[in-house]
Design a protein around this motif. Structure first.
Motif, PDB file in Angstrom:
ATOM      1  N   GLY A 150      22.897  44.967  51.886  1.00 27.45           N
ATOM      2  CA  GLY A 150      23.250  44.477  50.562  1.00 27.45           C
ATOM      3  C   GLY A 150      22.687  45.362  49.465  1.00 27.45           C
ATOM      4  O   GLY A 150      23.285  45.501  48.393  1.00 27.45           O
ATOM      5  N   GLY A 151      21.531  45.965  49.717  1.00 22.15           N
ATOM      6  CA  GLY A 151      20.960  46.903  48.766  1.00 22.15           C
ATOM      7  C   GLY A 151      21.779  48.172  48.657  1.00 22.15           C
ATOM      8  O   GLY A 151      21.905  48.755  47.565  1.00 22.15           O
ATOM      9  N   VAL A 152      22.341  48.614  49.770  1.00 19.88           N
ATOM     10  CA  VAL A 152      23.216  49.789  49.753  1.00 19.88           C
ATOM     11  C   VAL A 152      24.422  49.522  48.857  1.00 19.88           C
ATOM     12  O   VAL A 152      24.834  50.364  48.064  1.00 19.88           O
ATOM     13  CB  VAL A 152      23.667  50.147  51.182  1.00 19.88           C
ATOM     14  N   ARG A 153      24.978  48.324  48.998  1.00 22.45           N
ATOM     15  CA  ARG A 153      26.113  47.946  48.139  1.00 22.45           C
ATOM     16  C   ARG A 153      25.673  47.837  46.675  1.00 22.45           C
ATOM     17  O   ARG A 153      26.410  48.231  45.765  1.00 22.45           O
ATOM     18  CB  ARG A 153      26.704  46.617  48.619  1.00 22.45           C
ATOM     19  N   ALA A 154      24.480  47.309  46.444  1.00 23.02           N
ATOM     20  CA  ALA A 154      23.969  47.190  45.078  1.00 23.02           C
ATOM     21  C   ALA A 154      23.850  48.561  44.420  1.00 23.02           C
ATOM     22  O   ALA A 154      24.088  48.699  43.211  1.00 23.02           O
ATOM     23  CB  ALA A 154      22.623  46.477  45.079  1.00 23.02           C
ATOM     24  N   CYS A 155      23.466  49.573  45.180  1.00 22.71           N
ATOM     25  CA  CYS A 155      23.384  50.933  44.643  1.00 22.71           C
ATOM     26  C   CYS A 155      24.740  51.394  44.114  1.00 22.71           C
ATOM     27  O   CYS A 155      24.824  52.115  43.115  1.00 22.71           O
ATOM     28  CB  CYS A 155      22.887  51.901  45.713  1.00 22.71           C
ATOM     29  N   MET A 156      25.820  50.984  44.790  1.00 22.99           N
ATOM     30  CA  MET A 156      27.168  51.343  44.346  1.00 22.99           C
ATOM     31  C   MET A 156      27.527  50.586  43.071  1.00 22.99           C
ATOM     32  O   MET A 156      28.122  51.145  42.140  1.00 22.99           O
ATOM     33  CB  MET A 156      28.177  51.024  45.446  1.00 22.99           C
ATOM     34  N   GLY A 165      19.519  47.725  35.529  1.00 24.83           N
ATOM     35  CA  GLY A 165      18.535  48.145  36.507  1.00 24.83           C
ATOM     36  C   GLY A 165      18.917  47.733  37.919  1.00 24.83           C
ATOM     37  O   GLY A 165      19.839  46.942  38.130  1.00 24.83           O
ATOM     38  N   LEU A 166      18.171  48.265  38.883  1.00 23.82           N
ATOM     39  CA  LEU A 166      18.461  48.091  40.305  1.00 23.82           C
ATOM     40  C   LEU A 166      17.232  47.577  41.031  1.00 23.82           C
ATOM     41  O   LEU A 166      16.120  48.057  40.806  1.00 23.82           O
ATOM     42  CB  LEU A 166      18.889  49.446  40.901  1.00 23.82           C
ATOM     43  N   ALA A 176      22.855  58.727  45.896  1.00 22.60           N
ATOM     44  CA  ALA A 176      22.238  58.512  44.583  1.00 22.60           C
ATOM     45  C   ALA A 176      23.243  57.921  43.612  1.00 22.60           C
ATOM     46  O   ALA A 176      24.379  58.393  43.517  1.00 22.60           O
ATOM     47  CB  ALA A 176      21.706  59.832  44.042  1.00 22.60           C
ATOM     48  N   PRO A 177      22.867  56.860  42.892  1.00 25.08           N
ATOM     49  CA  PRO A 177      23.740  56.351  41.840  1.00 25.08           C
ATOM     50  C   PRO A 177      24.015  57.448  40.819  1.00 25.08           C
ATOM     51  O   PRO A 177      23.177  58.309  40.575  1.00 25.08           O
ATOM     52  CB  PRO A 177      22.919  55.211  41.223  1.00 25.08           C
ATOM     53  N   GLU A 178      25.206  57.420  40.227  1.00 25.31           N
ATOM     54  CA  GLU A 178      25.556  58.429  39.234  1.00 25.31           C
ATOM     55  C   GLU A 178      24.761  58.233  37.948  1.00 25.31           C
ATOM     56  O   GLU A 178      24.488  59.202  37.241  1.00 25.31           O
ATOM     57  CB  GLU A 178      27.059  58.361  38.949  1.00 25.31           C
ATOM     58  N   ARG A 179      24.375  57.019  37.678  1.00 24.21           N
ATOM     59  CA  ARG A 179      23.614  56.728  36.468  1.00 24.21           C
ATOM     60  C   ARG A 179      22.184  57.262  36.604  1.00 24.21           C
ATOM     61  O   ARG A 179      21.507  57.025  37.595  1.00 24.21           O
ATOM     62  CB  ARG A 179      23.549  55.216  36.244  1.00 24.21           C
ATOM     63  N   THR A 180      21.725  57.965  35.596  1.00 22.32           N
ATOM     64  CA  THR A 180      20.356  58.491  35.612  1.00 22.32           C
ATOM     65  C   THR A 180      19.452  57.727  34.651  1.00 22.32           C
ATOM     66  O   THR A 180      18.267  58.026  34.549  1.00 22.32           O
ATOM     67  CB  THR A 180      20.343  59.979  35.231  1.00 22.32           C
ATOM     68  N   ASP A 181      20.010  56.741  33.953  1.00 16.59           N
ATOM     69  CA  ASP A 181      19.235  55.985  32.984  1.00 16.59           C
ATOM     70  C   ASP A 181      18.777  54.634  33.530  1.00 16.59           C
ATOM     71  O   ASP A 181      18.287  53.791  32.798  1.00 16.59           O
ATOM     72  CB  ASP A 181      20.063  55.749  31.720  1.00 16.59           C
ATOM     73  N   LEU A 182      18.946  54.422  34.843  1.00 10.36           N
ATOM     74  CA  LEU A 182      18.582  53.149  35.453  1.00 10.36           C
ATOM     75  C   LEU A 182      17.111  53.105  35.822  1.00 10.36           C
ATOM     76  O   LEU A 182      16.575  54.067  36.369  1.00 10.36           O
ATOM     77  CB  LEU A 182      19.402  52.916  36.729  1.00 10.36           C
ATOM     78  N   ARG A 183      16.463  51.990  35.538  1.00 16.29           N
ATOM     79  CA  ARG A 183      15.155  51.735  36.114  1.00 16.29           C
ATOM     80  C   ARG A 183      15.389  51.071  37.465  1.00 16.29           C
ATOM     81  O   ARG A 183      16.412  50.421  37.678  1.00 16.29           O
ATOM     82  CB  ARG A 183      14.350  50.819  35.199  1.00 16.29           C
ATOM     83  N   ALA A 184      14.425  51.206  38.357  1.00 18.75           N
ATOM     84  CA  ALA A 184      14.619  50.638  39.693  1.00 18.75           C
ATOM     85  C   ALA A 184      13.300  50.132  40.266  1.00 18.75           C
ATOM     86  O   ALA A 184      12.228  50.662  39.981  1.00 18.75           O
ATOM     87  CB  ALA A 184      15.226  51.680  40.626  1.00 18.75           C
ATOM     88  N   LEU A 185      13.423  49.081  41.083  1.00 23.54           N
ATOM     89  CA  LEU A 185      12.296  48.493  41.799  1.00 23.54           C
ATOM     90  C   LEU A 185      12.648  48.435  43.273  1.00 23.54           C
ATOM     91  O   LEU A 185      13.689  47.897  43.653  1.00 23.54           O
ATOM     92  CB  LEU A 185      12.004  47.081  41.281  1.00 23.54           C
ATOM     93  N   SER A 186      11.792  48.987  44.122  1.00 30.46           N
ATOM     94  CA  SER A 186      11.998  48.977  45.564  1.00 30.46           C
ATOM     95  C   SER A 186      10.851  48.237  46.236  1.00 30.46           C
ATOM     96  O   SER A 186       9.707  48.688  46.207  1.00 30.46           O
ATOM     97  CB  SER A 186      12.082  50.409  46.105  1.00 30.46           C
ATOM     98  N   LEU A 187      11.155  47.089  46.823  1.00 28.99           N
ATOM     99  CA  LEU A 187      10.170  46.322  47.580  1.00 28.99           C
ATOM    100  C   LEU A 187      10.444  46.497  49.062  1.00 28.99           C
ATOM    101  O   LEU A 187      11.574  46.291  49.523  1.00 28.99           O
ATOM    102  CB  LEU A 187      10.252  44.831  47.219  1.00 28.99           C
ATOM    103  N   THR A 211      11.040  55.135  39.470  1.00 32.56           N
ATOM    104  CA  THR A 211      11.229  53.935  40.293  1.00 32.56           C
ATOM    105  C   THR A 211       9.867  53.401  40.754  1.00 32.56           C
ATOM    106  O   THR A 211       8.994  54.176  41.159  1.00 32.56           O
ATOM    107  CB  THR A 211      12.081  54.254  41.530  1.00 32.56           C
ATOM    108  N   ARG A 212       9.694  52.097  40.689  1.00 32.24           N
ATOM    109  CA  ARG A 212       8.466  51.476  41.185  1.00 32.24           C
ATOM    110  C   ARG A 212       8.658  51.122  42.651  1.00 32.24           C
ATOM    111  O   ARG A 212       9.531  50.321  43.000  1.00 32.24           O
ATOM    112  CB  ARG A 212       8.113  50.236  40.378  1.00 32.24           C
TER     113      ARG A 212
END
Length: 260
Positions: A150-156, A165-166, A176-187, A211-212
């Motif tokens: 589901g996270g892979v799909r969220a990246c799209m 944000g993601l 890699a998402p095409e957007r470079t202005d996204l903040r991201a959190l990876s747990l 990314t955190r």
């Protein structure tokens, strides 16, 4: 008068045609069986833990609404303008994420839309973000996230201009998402046997530099939801309550900091 050679040739052609027809029917039958087995497998979901879901249903501070495309988890009062579209892991019941996400809803007033993927497999779901965001009217700032595939799909979905944000739970981007202005959190979980710490590290450069990344000590892959165990997963040493508290803490801080 029919020549003997002609009769033999006609019989040979007849046998060939019958063989082709039989082979075609066997191939069609095999294909149909494969489709039936696949559909049966895809529709055998990992059911949500009843006790965990019931705790959310009994919470007077949140509401749970079922729609044709999603399960909407929202604050009972004072809903904010922040929303999160969350995509489940493969063949995982959307209700399996209620308990892990309810704390953030209660603390921040965020509305969470947990999707119902096509065939219960997010990777096959090509519906747009608006399919899910249209279910909520009061949200102006949207985040996307997901667990496992589901996270892979969220990246799209993160390339949608409406996304701020993601959020990834035990997951990573395949590209890699095409957007470079996204903040991201990876747990992630230290005991995750599927989205292992090594896989998370190897794909880290696909996300933006700030990314955190948070590795939850003692969490395995299935601890990001409440649906039992998964084959190949590690053994969790942190309780589901403790993981839920960690998710709430990190997700609440992330949404608060990245909201315009």
């Amino acid at each position: 008068m029919t020549q003997p050679g002609g009769t033999t040739e006609a019989r040979r052609r007849g046998r060939l045609r019958r063989g082709i027809r039989a082979g075609g029917w066997w191939s069609l039958t095999a294909f149909v069986l494969v489709v039936i087995v696949f559909l049966a497998w895809a529709n055998t979901v990992r059911v949500a833990d009843r006790a965990a879901a019931d705790e959310v249903f009994a919470n007077p501070n949140v509401t749970v609404t079922d729609t044709p495309t999603s399960v909407v988890l929202a604050p009972a009062d004072d809903a904010g303008d922040i929303g999160l579209v969350f995509v489940p892991g493969a063949r995982v019941d959307p209700y399996a994420y209620l308990y892990k996400l309810a704390g953030t809803v209660e603390d921040t007033g965020v509305t969470v839309v947990i999707t119902k993927p096509v065939l219960n497999l997010a990777i096959f779901d090509r519906r747009t973000l608006s399919t899910f965001t249209d279910a909520v009217r009061n949200v102006s700032t949207w985040f996307v996230g997901g667990h496992s595939i589901g996270g892979v799909r969220a990246c799209m979905l993160a390339d949608d201009p409406a996304v701020a944000g993601l959020v990834l739970f035990g997951s990573y981007c395949a590209a890699a998402p095409e957007r470079t202005d996204l903040r991201a959190l990876s747990l992630s979980g230290s005991a995750d046997g599927l989205s292992t710490p090594e896989k998370i590290a190897d794909s880290a450069d696909l996300l933006v530099p700030d990314t955190r990344f948070v590795e939850i000590e003692g969490a395995n892959h299935a601890r990001f939801g409440d649906y039992g165990v998964e084959n190949g997963d590690g053994v969790a040493t942190m309780s589901t309550d403790a993981v839920a508290a960690e998710i709430t803490r990190e997700l609440t801080e992330f949404l608060t900091q990245t909201t315009p």
